[in-house]
Design an enzyme around this catalytic site. Sequence first.
Site, short mmCIF file in Angstrom:
data_model
loop_
_atom_site.label_atom_id
_atom_site.label_comp_id
_atom_site.label_asym_id
_atom_site.label_seq_id
_atom_site.Cartn_x
_atom_site.Cartn_y
_atom_site.Cartn_z
N ASP A 8 -9.83 38.01 -4.66
CA ASP A 8 -9.76 39.41 -4.27
C ASP A 8 -11.15 40.00 -4.46
O ASP A 8 -12.12 39.24 -4.69
CB ASP A 8 -8.68 40.16 -5.06
N CYS A 65 -9.00 36.07 -9.21
CA CYS A 65 -8.85 37.53 -9.23
C CYS A 65 -9.34 38.00 -10.59
O CYS A 65 -10.06 37.26 -11.27
CB CYS A 65 -7.42 37.97 -8.91
N THR A 67 -7.71 38.50 -13.50
CA THR A 67 -7.16 37.68 -14.59
C THR A 67 -6.70 36.30 -14.13
O THR A 67 -6.47 35.43 -14.95
CB THR A 67 -5.95 38.36 -15.24
N HIS A 98 0.46 16.53 -15.70
CA HIS A 98 1.88 16.64 -16.03
C HIS A 98 2.71 17.41 -15.01
O HIS A 98 3.90 17.13 -14.86
CB HIS A 98 2.05 17.30 -17.40
N HIS A 133 6.91 12.72 -15.96
CA HIS A 133 6.46 13.99 -15.39
C HIS A 133 6.92 14.15 -13.96
O HIS A 133 7.19 15.25 -13.50
CB HIS A 133 4.94 14.10 -15.48
#
Length: 149
Positions: A8, A65, A67, A98, A133
């Site tokens: 962004d 972005c 965070t 995983h 996994h």
Amino acid sequence: MKLAIGSDHVGIELKPTIIEYVQLLGHEVEDFGPFSDERTDYPIYGKKVAEEVAAGHFDGGILICGTGVGISISANKVDGIRAVVCSEPYSAKLSKEHNNTNIVAFGSRVVGSELAKMIVKEWLEAEFEGGRHGKRVEMIADIEMEYSR
């Protein structure tokens, strides 16, 4: 690998550094925007990159972005996407090994450029381990199918 990248307006400053680094590591990367620092909405670019990865046009994606959280949530709404937001390299590596993540996200307000490079490097170099996994990733896909429209 062929990678899609998006951000962004908050992540746009870090994006060229990551593009250059990914290319230095020998990978192809295509930028899905934005291309200016004008305020925009992260779901637009999370969706664009996720759709390209889900369609098989790219081997994986990188999202940035403020965070990493909002853009990764947006990407995860696309069927077949397992996007992870990471603030350190260990989780990036294990998410691929995983959980077979196909998009890595991070926040430009959370990590600096050198840490972001470490996160990307660990994620790119990791390989899905399969085995126990694989069963869990299949279970995640089953949940996704159960709630698909």
